[in-house]
Design a protein around this motif. Structure first.
Motif, PDB file in Angstrom:
ATOM      1  N   PRO A  88      -4.117   3.616  -9.258  1.00 16.12           N
ATOM      2  CA  PRO A  88      -4.831   4.927  -9.659  1.00 16.12           C
ATOM      3  C   PRO A  88      -5.991   5.111  -8.651  1.00 16.12           C
ATOM      4  N   THR A  89      -5.935   6.510  -8.585  1.00 25.76           N
ATOM      5  CA  THR A  89      -7.342   7.033  -7.625  1.00 25.76           C
ATOM      6  C   THR A  89      -8.249   7.637  -8.479  1.00 25.76           C
ATOM      7  N   GLY A  90      -9.412   8.035  -7.854  1.00 28.25           N
ATOM      8  CA  GLY A  90     -10.419   8.929  -8.572  1.00 28.25           C
ATOM      9  C   GLY A  90     -11.717   8.190  -8.551  1.00 28.25           C
ATOM     10  N   GLU A  91     -12.747   8.796  -8.953  1.00 29.95           N
ATOM     11  CA  GLU A  91     -14.284   8.320  -8.790  1.00 29.95           C
ATOM     12  C   GLU A  91     -14.216   7.220  -9.858  1.00 29.95           C
ATOM     13  N   PHE A  92     -13.655   7.257 -11.085  1.00 28.29           N
ATOM     14  CA  PHE A  92     -13.848   6.210 -11.925  1.00 28.29           C
ATOM     15  C   PHE A  92     -13.234   4.947 -11.343  1.00 28.29           C
ATOM     16  N   TRP A  93     -12.058   4.974 -10.871  1.00 31.36           N
ATOM     17  CA  TRP A  93     -11.370   3.824 -10.276  1.00 31.36           C
ATOM     18  C   TRP A  93     -12.150   3.356  -9.237  1.00 31.36           C
ATOM     19  N   GLU A  94     -12.704   3.953  -8.411  1.00 30.10           N
ATOM     20  CA  GLU A  94     -13.383   3.528  -7.195  1.00 30.10           C
ATOM     21  C   GLU A  94     -14.592   2.627  -7.515  1.00 30.10           C
ATOM     22  N   LEU A  95     -15.411   3.193  -8.604  1.00 33.88           N
ATOM     23  CA  LEU A  95     -16.519   2.277  -9.269  1.00 33.88           C
ATOM     24  C   LEU A  95     -16.030   1.417 -10.232  1.00 33.88           C
ATOM     25  N   ALA A  96     -15.015   1.365 -10.800  1.00 30.99           N
ATOM     26  CA  ALA A  96     -14.533   0.383 -11.804  1.00 30.99           C
ATOM     27  C   ALA A  96     -14.381  -0.853 -11.229  1.00 30.99           C
ATOM     28  N   TYR A  97     -13.531  -0.822 -10.025  1.00 30.16           N
ATOM     29  CA  TYR A  97     -12.868  -2.075  -9.295  1.00 30.16           C
ATOM     30  C   TYR A  97     -13.200  -2.048  -7.890  1.00 30.16           C
ATOM     31  N   HIS A  98     -13.441  -3.152  -7.326  1.00 31.81           N
ATOM     32  CA  HIS A  98     -13.355  -3.384  -5.886  1.00 31.81           C
ATOM     33  C   HIS A  98     -12.117  -3.026  -5.413  1.00 31.81           C
ATOM     34  N   GLU A  99     -11.834  -2.411  -4.165  1.00 27.94           N
ATOM     35  CA  GLU A  99     -10.693  -1.881  -3.685  1.00 27.94           C
ATOM     36  C   GLU A  99      -9.964  -3.061  -3.640  1.00 27.94           C
ATOM     37  N   SER A 100     -10.009  -4.106  -3.161  1.00 25.34           N
ATOM     38  CA  SER A 100      -9.189  -5.127  -3.045  1.00 25.34           C
ATOM     39  C   SER A 100      -8.651  -5.898  -4.461  1.00 25.34           C
ATOM     40  N   VAL A 101      -9.623  -5.960  -5.400  1.00 24.92           N
ATOM     41  CA  VAL A 101      -9.335  -6.257  -7.010  1.00 24.92           C
ATOM     42  C   VAL A 101      -8.523  -5.584  -7.568  1.00 24.92           C
ATOM     43  N   LEU A 102      -8.560  -3.941  -7.379  1.00 21.14           N
ATOM     44  CA  LEU A 102      -7.606  -3.094  -7.915  1.00 21.14           C
ATOM     45  C   LEU A 102      -6.193  -3.303  -7.386  1.00 21.14           C
ATOM     46  N   LYS A 103      -6.069  -3.495  -6.184  1.00 20.72           N
ATOM     47  CA  LYS A 103      -4.932  -3.387  -5.555  1.00 20.72           C
ATOM     48  C   LYS A 103      -4.298  -4.820  -6.164  1.00 20.72           C
ATOM     49  N   ASP A 104      -4.863  -6.067  -6.262  1.00 17.55           N
ATOM     50  CA  ASP A 104      -4.427  -7.098  -6.642  1.00 17.55           C
ATOM     51  C   ASP A 104      -3.897  -6.985  -8.141  1.00 17.55           C
ATOM     52  N   LEU A 105      -4.919  -6.276  -8.763  1.00 17.95           N
ATOM     53  CA  LEU A 105      -4.569  -6.079 -10.422  1.00 17.95           C
ATOM     54  C   LEU A 105      -3.282  -5.275 -10.433  1.00 17.95           C
ATOM     55  N   CYS A 106      -3.153  -4.331  -9.831  1.00 14.12           N
ATOM     56  CA  CYS A 106      -2.011  -3.404  -9.595  1.00 14.12           C
ATOM     57  C   CYS A 106      -0.459  -4.182  -9.211  1.00 14.12           C
ATOM     58  N   ARG A 107      -0.996  -5.227  -8.288  1.00 16.56           N
ATOM     59  CA  ARG A 107       0.317  -5.758  -8.007  1.00 16.56           C
ATOM     60  C   ARG A 107       0.697  -6.791  -9.371  1.00 16.56           C
ATOM     61  N   LEU A 108      -0.329  -7.346  -9.842  1.00  8.63           N
ATOM     62  CA  LEU A 108       0.111  -8.325 -10.927  1.00  8.63           C
ATOM     63  C   LEU A 108       0.469  -7.380 -12.145  1.00  8.63           C
ATOM     64  N   ILE A 137      -1.278 -20.216 -13.434  1.00  5.02           N
ATOM     65  CA  ILE A 137      -1.704 -19.849 -12.120  1.00  5.02           C
ATOM     66  C   ILE A 137      -0.557 -19.920 -11.227  1.00  5.02           C
ATOM     67  N   SER A 138       0.581 -20.679 -11.227  1.00  5.99           N
ATOM     68  CA  SER A 138       1.713 -20.547 -10.509  1.00  5.99           C
ATOM     69  C   SER A 138       2.325 -19.101 -10.653  1.00  5.99           C
ATOM     70  N   ALA A 139       2.372 -18.507 -12.043  1.00  9.83           N
ATOM     71  CA  ALA A 139       2.979 -17.235 -12.167  1.00  9.83           C
ATOM     72  C   ALA A 139       2.241 -16.071 -11.577  1.00  9.83           C
ATOM     73  N   ALA A 140       0.890 -16.378 -11.660  1.00  9.15           N
ATOM     74  CA  ALA A 140       0.001 -15.215 -10.905  1.00  9.15           C
ATOM     75  C   ALA A 140       0.394 -15.075  -9.483  1.00  9.15           C
ATOM     76  N   GLU A 141       0.148 -16.479  -8.990  1.00  6.30           N
ATOM     77  CA  GLU A 141       0.403 -16.610  -7.533  1.00  6.30           C
ATOM     78  C   GLU A 141       1.893 -16.094  -7.145  1.00  6.30           C
ATOM     79  N   GLN A 142       2.779 -16.322  -8.110  1.00  6.04           N
ATOM     80  CA  GLN A 142       4.250 -15.886  -7.498  1.00  6.04           C
ATOM     81  C   GLN A 142       4.337 -14.347  -7.584  1.00  6.04           C
ATOM     82  N   ILE A 143       3.638 -13.898  -8.421  1.00  2.00           N
ATOM     83  CA  ILE A 143       3.803 -12.403  -8.355  1.00  2.00           C
ATOM     84  C   ILE A 143       3.051 -11.833  -7.291  1.00  2.00           C
TER      85      ILE A 143
END
Length: 349
Positions: free
Chosen positions: A79-99, A62-68
């Motif tokens: 990534p952009t496009g219709e698939f990514w907009e429907l696959a993940y909530h905008e905030s989730v996709l940003k956090d996922l890309c940060r990780l 958990i600490s490793a995730a928080e640190q990143i």
């Protein structure tokens, strides 16, 4: 693998799986205190296998995730496009890309190795009452293809939920790392088991321990199955791959003909054998997918000819209907699954 090694292996036996996949053999070896080596050409498989060889605490993950998330501000590659907009909530996709960005920069610690695998497992899956996946509804084990997914989500009026990514990580960390497991020597390599240079590196590791392999437990790619990376394309993206489906087969055994497949598998058996002690036992499960009309029994038997291995037993392992195996996990047509076989062989040099 666990049942076989528990019955036949001793504490000093070194185990190798040249097609380790998600690390089932290596994890079984770890549970029994046996040193092991795993090899796979898929970066997804290797990432998952390596996670089964580490022992971070839940708090460290958990600490490793928080640190990143703290260190990586706005992600540089979303990534952009219709698939990514429907696959993940905008905030989730940003956090996922940060990780993703943080782990691509540094994934050396045990906590980060575990975190990476946890996120790979959480990338897509079915919705549940308590969210354990990050995506919109994705009921299949293989990654949803963009065009199909968009049509499915539009048809059923499905939109991605805003999931607390840290809660998902914590839940999975407790599930997979809540118990302390025995530590043992374990190496997992991203590579091609046909490559002699890779086995030269393995020779150095074994020489450092004054050892040879004495147990081989594996399951080669089933003949005709060439969709490992496309079927895991989202996980491949998270590991630094393309945000589009990659249909290449680089690093995989050739499936162009039974003869080509047998020849390359034979090379793997030879490479493995050169690092085995006399009398080493090998057990492998093998099969083919339904649209390849080949006799798996004859194909695997041919692959061992003139390899230094002597087959002692070949027996039916039934079909994929008996349990979740390669054909069930990756093949879409399972009405009449082909018979699978277990092969036992001894190294004679």
């Amino acid at each position: 693998p666990l049942g076989y090694l528990r019955k036949h292996a001793k504490g000093s036996d070194w185990v190798i799986d040249p097609f380790c996949g998600r690390g089932t053999t290596n994890f079984a070896a770890r549970l029994l205190g046996l040193p092991s080596v795993g090899i796979d050409s898929s970066p997804i498989a290797v990432a998952l296998s390596r996670a089964k060889m580490v022992s971070p605490t839940v708090e460290e993950i958990i600490s490793a995730a928080e640190q990143i998330l703290h260190e990586v501000g706005e992600p540089s590659d979303v990534p952009t496009g219709e698939f990514w907009e429907l696959a993940y909530h905008e905030s989730v996709l940003k956090d996922l890309c940060r990780l993703r960005e943080g782990l691509l920069r540094d994934c050396e610690s045990e906590a980060r190795i575990a975190l990476r695998a946890i996120l790979l497992g959480a990338l897509h899956g079915p919705r549940t009452k308590s969210p354990s996946y990050l995506s919109n509804q994705a009921p299949r084990t293989y990654a949803p293809k963009p065009d199909y997914s968009v049509r499915y989500w539009r048809k059923h009026d499905l939109f991605p939920e805003r999931v607390d990514i840290l809660k998902v990580i914590e839940s999975r960390a407790r599930r997979y790392y809540g118990l302390r497991l025995p530590r043992t020597t374990g190496h997992v390599f991203l590579g091609d088991s046909r490559n002699e240079e890779l086995f030269s590196k393995l020779r150095e590791i074994l020489e450092g321990h004054h050892a040879r392999f004495s147990k081989v437990v594996t399951s080669p790619p089933y003949y005709g199955l060439r969709t490992y990376i496309p079927d895991q394309w989202l996980r491949n993206w998270f590991l630094g791959g393309s945000p589009r489906v990659d249909y290449s087969t680089k690093g995989q055994l050739a499936h162009s003909s039974p003869e080509a497949f047998v020849s390359q598998l034979n090379r793997v058996w030879e490479n493995v054998g050169e690092l085995c002690a006399p009398g080493t036992t090998l057990v492998t499960r093998f099969g083919s997918i339904n649209d390849r009309k080949v006799d798996a029994h004859e194909l695997i038997k041919e692959s061992f000819k003139n390899s230094g291995w002597r087959i002692t037993t070949i027996r039916s392992a039934g079909t994929a209907k008996r349990g979740k195996r390669q054909a069930e996990s990756f093949s879409r047509k399972l009405s009449e699954p082909n018979e699978e076989v277990d092969v036992y062989a001894v190294w004679g040099g």
